[in-house]
Design a protein around this motif. Structure first.
Motif, PDB file in Angstrom:
ATOM      1  N   THR A  84       0.823  -1.200   0.000  1.00  0.00           N
ATOM      2  CA  THR A  84       0.000   0.000   0.000  1.00  0.00           C
ATOM      3  C   THR A  84       0.861   1.257   0.000  1.00  0.00           C
ATOM      4  O   THR A  84       0.599   2.210  -0.741  1.00  0.00           O
ATOM      5  CB  THR A  84      -0.936  -0.006   1.226  1.00  0.00           C
ATOM      6  OG1 THR A  84      -1.691  -1.219   1.235  1.00  0.00           O
ATOM      7  CG2 THR A  84      -1.884   1.176   1.193  1.00  0.00           C
ATOM      8  N   LEU A 327      -3.305   4.788   4.994  1.00  0.00           N
ATOM      9  CA  LEU A 327      -3.320   3.506   4.288  1.00  0.00           C
ATOM     10  C   LEU A 327      -4.632   3.291   3.543  1.00  0.00           C
ATOM     11  O   LEU A 327      -4.650   2.732   2.437  1.00  0.00           O
ATOM     12  CB  LEU A 327      -3.069   2.364   5.271  1.00  0.00           C
ATOM     13  CG  LEU A 327      -1.670   2.326   5.892  1.00  0.00           C
ATOM     14  CD1 LEU A 327      -1.574   1.217   6.929  1.00  0.00           C
ATOM     15  CD2 LEU A 327      -0.579   2.158   4.831  1.00  0.00           C
ATOM     16  N   LEU A 332      -5.511   0.336   0.831  1.00  0.00           N
ATOM     17  CA  LEU A 332      -5.271  -0.881   1.601  1.00  0.00           C
ATOM     18  C   LEU A 332      -6.374  -1.908   1.413  1.00  0.00           C
ATOM     19  O   LEU A 332      -6.103  -3.099   1.213  1.00  0.00           O
ATOM     20  CB  LEU A 332      -5.118  -0.542   3.086  1.00  0.00           C
ATOM     21  CG  LEU A 332      -4.895  -1.735   4.032  1.00  0.00           C
ATOM     22  CD1 LEU A 332      -3.602  -2.465   3.685  1.00  0.00           C
ATOM     23  CD2 LEU A 332      -4.849  -1.260   5.486  1.00  0.00           C
ATOM     24  N   MET A 354      -4.670  -6.393   8.721  1.00  0.00           N
ATOM     25  CA  MET A 354      -5.152  -5.115   8.211  1.00  0.00           C
ATOM     26  C   MET A 354      -5.862  -4.330   9.304  1.00  0.00           C
ATOM     27  O   MET A 354      -5.687  -3.117   9.426  1.00  0.00           O
ATOM     28  CB  MET A 354      -6.092  -5.327   7.028  1.00  0.00           C
ATOM     29  CG  MET A 354      -6.516  -4.014   6.362  1.00  0.00           C
ATOM     30  SD  MET A 354      -7.700  -4.217   5.016  1.00  0.00           S
ATOM     31  CE  MET A 354      -9.209  -4.421   5.969  1.00  0.00           C
TER      32      MET A 354
END
Length: 392
Positions: A84, A327, A332, A354
């Motif tokens: 990312t 992100l 992401l 995540m």
């Protein structure tokens, strides 16, 4: 580094201090008249050649205590972090017309591996600057010995050249730079340093001395807003590091990811204990004077000071926001969706990682990202929504 938050009071028994390192520090204290500024103590404890925490051969980075490590960073949690971040780095390379990435404090080389994989031929050279010989060996093993095709692309530098260009990346490098400690006694600001414990020749104790005239935390709050006994930090070395990068960069951009606050939050009167913290075997404790050489020592970053240091030395701020927002802006969720995990278990692990990166109660809010540019300003991808530059 994915360390416990300051509200986490779990503590592990501290290791015994390194005797050779303690002798070195005790000798310097004696040479300096019996008192050592904390920033110098922290520098020796972390970086004394061959003896310090980062320079003495310890395996500091890893996922679990049983592997002998003390903390884990975002690139070790999941390759989605580097994938990312690569979107932002690629945009910055294009916007600044450069083809080189500089990474400071590259850890195990995980982030470098992720960026190299995703940027491919977009970069001609990837330069790593890292003070830890042990970590440099791990980086070399991971990036060159395991991938011989990178031998001409990845290089290591011992210092910064007089001029350079490219995109700088620093993931959790500012928090490990030595700080000065300031103490408010209700009337004056004192500087907290270290002296030798008379009862233990290789032990250390705190000692406060009058600060230099005019020395105080860099905040507009009046002194009487602080509670007597307040301890806090100032960040001259981190700010000097950023200023040096800004001065020597001819064109390019820089992105720093770390945990911290803007000045108004950092020096809030209710933050009476400062942010100094140590880590050992993935547990935290507040005492850097024990277990010397075997524990990480860290503080949060004052991002206002970092922003001002960069601006005054020639950089322009691209943006400042939380890691979670940065992100997300850089894709992401889309990166996770595109992975196509082979099993449900793999998908669950990726989703859990995540969440650690973006959730407010994990790394998503505590960690921040600040970006700079030298050259034409551009609308950086990571700050397009949720930019907090106005809070600096």
């Amino acid at each position: 580094m994915n360390r416990p938050p300051l509200s986490d009071h779990s503590v592990v028994s501290a290791p015994v201090s390194s005797e050779p390192l303690s002798r070195l520090i005790a000798h310097e204290i004696q040479e300096r008249g019996g008192w050592l500024r904390f920033d110098r103590f922290m520098e020796l404890a972390l970086y004394a050649p061959g003896l310090g925490y980062y320079s003495g051969g310890r395996r500091v980075l890893g996922a679990l205590p049983r592997d002998g490590s003390d903390f884990v960073t975002a690139p070790e949690l999941t390759p989605l972090f580097g994938e990312t971040l690569a979107h932002q780095v690629e945009q910055a390379l294009e916007a600044t017309g450069t083809r080189e990435v500089w990474e400071f404090g590259a850890g195990t080389g995980a982030l470098a591996e992720q960026l190299l994989s995703n940027l491919g031929d977009r970069i001609d050279r990837y330069t790593i600057v890292d003070l830890s010989g042990t970590l440099r060996d791990r980086q070399h093993q991971r990036l060159v010995k395991a991938q011989p095709e990178l031998v001409h692309k990845v290089i290591w530098a011992d210092s910064l050249p007089d001029t350079f260009e490219g995109v700088v990346v620093g993931n959790e490098v500012l928090d490990a730079m030595p700080v000065q400690l300031m103490v408010w006694d209700g009337r004056h600001w004192l500087e907290r340093g270290v002296s030798v414990d008379a009862s233990q020749p290789l032990g250390f104790v705190w000692e406060d001395r009058p600060a230099e005239p005019g020395a105080r935390p860099p905040t507009d709050r009046p002194d009487d807003a602080f509670v007597p006994g307040t301890v806090t930090e100032t960040h001259a070395q981190a700010e000097a590091f950023v200023a040096t990068l800004a001065q020597r960069m001819t064109r390019g951009a820089a992105f720093f990811v770390d945990y911290g606050f803007p000045e108004a939050e950092y020096y809030h009167p209710q933050r009476t204990g400062g942010t100094l913290m140590c880590h050992h075997l993935h547990m935290s404790d507040p005492d850097p004077l024990i277990g010397v050489g075997h524990k990480d020592i860290t503080t949060h970053v004052n991002f206002t000071g970092i922003a001002l240091a960069g601006q005054e030395a020639g950089w322009e701020v691209l943006g400042y926001t939380s890691q979670g927002r940065f992100l997300s802006n850089c894709g992401l969720a889309e990166a996770l969706a595109a992975t196509g995990q082979a099993s449900t278990a793999e998908e669950l692990r990726s989703r859990a990682a995540m969440q650690m990166l973006v959730a407010e109660h994990e790394m998503g809010e505590l960690f921040k990202v600040i970006g700079f540019v030298k050259g034409p300003w551009f609308d950086a991808l990571g700050f397009r929504q949720g930019d907090r530059t106005h809070t600096l």
